[in-house]
Design an enzyme around this catalytic site. Structure first.
Site, PDB file in Angstrom:
ATOM      1  N   LEU A 283      22.927  -5.238  58.655  1.00  0.00           N
ATOM      2  CA  LEU A 283      24.070  -4.504  57.577  1.00  0.00           C
ATOM      3  C   LEU A 283      22.430  -3.276  57.361  1.00  0.00           C
ATOM      4  CD1 LEU A 283      27.022  -5.978  56.991  1.00  0.00           C
ATOM      5  CD2 LEU A 283      26.551  -4.544  58.245  1.00  0.00           C
ATOM      6  N   ASP A 284      22.603  -2.005  57.262  1.00  0.00           N
ATOM      7  CA  ASP A 284      21.908  -1.137  56.451  1.00  0.00           C
ATOM      8  C   ASP A 284      21.920  -1.625  54.837  1.00  0.00           C
ATOM      9  OD1 ASP A 284      20.578  -0.072  58.269  1.00  0.00           O
ATOM     10  OD2 ASP A 284      22.709   1.264  58.736  1.00  0.00           O
TER      11      ASP A 284
END
Length: 299
Positions: free
Chosen positions: A37-38
């Site tokens: 996930l960013d």
């Protein structure tokens, strides 16, 4: 400890940061995540602990579901709110619910998506964002993705500086970039756009309601009350077959299996469970022979 920790990843932290914290808290090096996930994206991040690291590759293929926000009026280098502005266009007139829902209906189903330059997709062994930071343009690999559901979840609002914002829920296949979904929505509505917010609320069978915040995880680990999802529970949504005691013995020795031993109707790959409910291994169809071969054993 062996099992899956369902973490609600906080903003401002990379997925690898979360892995490092879990390693320190649980005092083990055997921790891995099941999909990046960013940093500014929050939500469901399953972490595989101990023996469960063996199943991480089989959890990444799950469908994902997100809550996001689109901002129409300017695009960015990264396709999200962290990048530099690329194109600015004042939103004239009104964007109606009917306009947005029509675009959403058009985008449902399979499509070909090009990943953003600022992403972890690899080309010739290097991540795209490494090329982007060096100012090097490379051809990005196209991939087929599927949007299973896309719905509007808020009113459409227009700001004084000519931007239009609205929220959405999207469920899609592995590899779907929601940033690119937001940009595409803007293109179809006639304006540059970017994704201004994102939260993952489901990854396969793992739901946000079952996740612990980072603080809750640390507290329960300290108090000795932390429980992990078992390998069997984590693999429950994977195609599976229960085998008899004789086939279990073969599986434990990594022996290739005939179709009738895995059942002719089995998927590929398929998880093999013992009669007492233990997940033994994942097998797949051999590419050239009429047998199933072991991909990974969990014992």
């Amino acid at each position: 400890m062996d099992g899956v920790l369902l973490l609600d990843k906080p903003a401002g932290m990379t997925s690898h940061d979360c892995v490092n914290i879990a390693r320190k808290v649980l005092k083990t090096k055997k921790v891995g995540h099941t999909g990046t996930l960013d940093p500014n994206v929050t939500g469901v991040l399953p972490l595989c602990i101990g023996r469960a690291t063996k199943i991480s590759q089989f959890l990444t293929a799950n469908e994902k579901e997100y809550l996001g926000e689109v901002t129409l009026g300017f695009s960015t280098t990264t396709e999200d709110a962290d990048g530099e502005m690329v194109d600015r266009q004042f939103v004239e007139g009104e964007i109606t619910e009917e306009d947005v829902k029509s675009v959403f209906n058009e985008m449902m189903g399979p499509s070909i998506q090009v990943p953003p330059m600022y992403s972890a997709v690899k080309v010739n062994g290097k991540k795209l964002y490494e090329y982007a930071r060096a100012g090097i343009e490379v051809e990005r690999p196209k991939r087929e993705v599927t949007i299973e559901n896309l719905e509007l979840t808020s009113q459409i609002t227009k700001t004084d500086d000519g931007l239009v914002k609205f929220s959405f829920r999207v469920r899609g296949s592995k590899g779907l970039f929601v940033r690119t979904v937001a940009v595409t929505i803007g293109e179809k509505l006639g304006y540059p756009a970017h994704m201004s917010y994102l939260r993952r609320v489901a990854s396969g069978p793992f739901k946000i309601e079952s996740c612990l915040t980072m603080e809750e995880f640390k507290q329960r680990a300290e108090q000795g009350t932390l429980t992990l999802m078992s390998i069997e529970e984590a693999m429950s949504a994977f195609p599976s077959v229960t085998v008899d005691a004789w086939v279990e013995k073969l599986v434990r020795n990594g022996v290739q299996l005939h179709h009738d031993q895995v059942k002719q109707t089995a998927s590929s790959p398929v998880a093999l469970f013992s009669r007492d409910g233990k997940c033994l291994a994942v097998y797949e169809k051999h590419p050239t022979r009429e047998v199933y071969r072991s991909v990974r054993g969990f014992f």
